[in-house]
Design a protein around this motif. Structure first.
Motif, short mmCIF file in Angstrom:
data_model
loop_
_atom_site.label_atom_id
_atom_site.label_comp_id
_atom_site.label_asym_id
_atom_site.label_seq_id
_atom_site.Cartn_x
_atom_site.Cartn_y
_atom_site.Cartn_z
N THR A 13 -5.63 1.17 2.08
CA THR A 13 -6.25 1.79 0.91
C THR A 13 -7.63 1.18 0.71
O THR A 13 -8.00 0.22 1.39
N ALA A 26 -7.06 1.11 -7.28
CA ALA A 26 -6.69 2.14 -6.31
C ALA A 26 -5.21 1.94 -6.01
O ALA A 26 -4.79 0.83 -5.70
N LEU A 28 -1.52 2.86 -4.01
CA LEU A 28 -0.97 3.27 -2.72
C LEU A 28 0.51 3.58 -2.94
O LEU A 28 1.29 2.69 -3.30
N SER A 85 -4.92 5.10 -10.80
CA SER A 85 -6.18 4.83 -10.10
C SER A 85 -7.34 5.05 -11.07
O SER A 85 -7.31 5.96 -11.89
N ASN A 159 -11.73 -2.73 1.39
CA ASN A 159 -10.71 -2.09 2.22
C ASN A 159 -9.59 -3.08 2.51
O ASN A 159 -9.86 -4.26 2.78
#
Length: 183
Positions: A13, A26, A28, A85, A159
């Protein structure tokens, strides 16, 4: 808890820092990998995370963040269901959420760009699971959370890549993990 190389797979993600300050999240979705309910003779299953690979990259290219970039952030991967998110600056993360004393923390880093062309230190990974003792997730999602107190001079992408495997869990282990990962 050793793992069989044939069962290892990767998930990933990303969260963009943008050029402002604040918190971002974020998520996942892990619901297709995790089943915390034992049914008959079938054991419940969790997602064992053995390694988290971090990459901080310039948001506009495939290059590392420029050495002259100023800015700082703390980011963490957390076993946390229910966090929506949100872009950096649009979320509010409770103090001490992205910290090693949080039982829901899987891995965490600090990044600071000193704004000098001479180069800056690499991100500091201060928490991570291991091949010997993986973090086993039994909830439906993990969240990549970041807190950016000093805006990045160049927008960056945070990342993460997870090295993981699905593992069967006996009832007592499953119960303990569910208690630990209940918010």
């Amino acid at each position: 808890m050793a793992y069989d190389m044939k069962s290892v797979f990767y998930l990933d993600t990303q969260l963009a820092t943008g050029s402002g300050t604040g918190d971002g999240i974020a998520t996942l979705d892990l619901s297709s990998y995790v089943d915390p309910i034992s049914r008959g003779r079938a054991k419940g299953q969790g997602l064992a995370i053995y390694k988290v690979w971090w990459d901080i990259a310039d948001a506009a290219s495939n290059t590392p963040v420029a050495a002259a970039t100023a800015g700082t952030f703390r980011a963490g991967l957390i076993s946390f269901s229910g966090a929506p998110s949100a872009a950096v600056g649009s979320a509010s993360i409770t103090n001490e959420t992205i910290a090693a004393n949080n039982d829901l923390m899987i891995s965490g880093i600090d990044f600071w760009g000193g704004g000098t062309a001479a180069g800056d230190p690499a991100p500091n990974v201060w928490l991570e699971p291991s091949k010997e003792v993986p973090y086993v997730v039994v909830r439906d999602q993990v969240a990549l959370m970041a807190s950016v107190p000093l805006a990045m001079g160049n927008a960056a992408n945070i990342n993460v890549r997870l090295e993981c495997a699905i593992v069967s869990l006996d009832q007592s282990t499953l119960n303990q993990l569910l208690r630990t990962q209940t918010v």
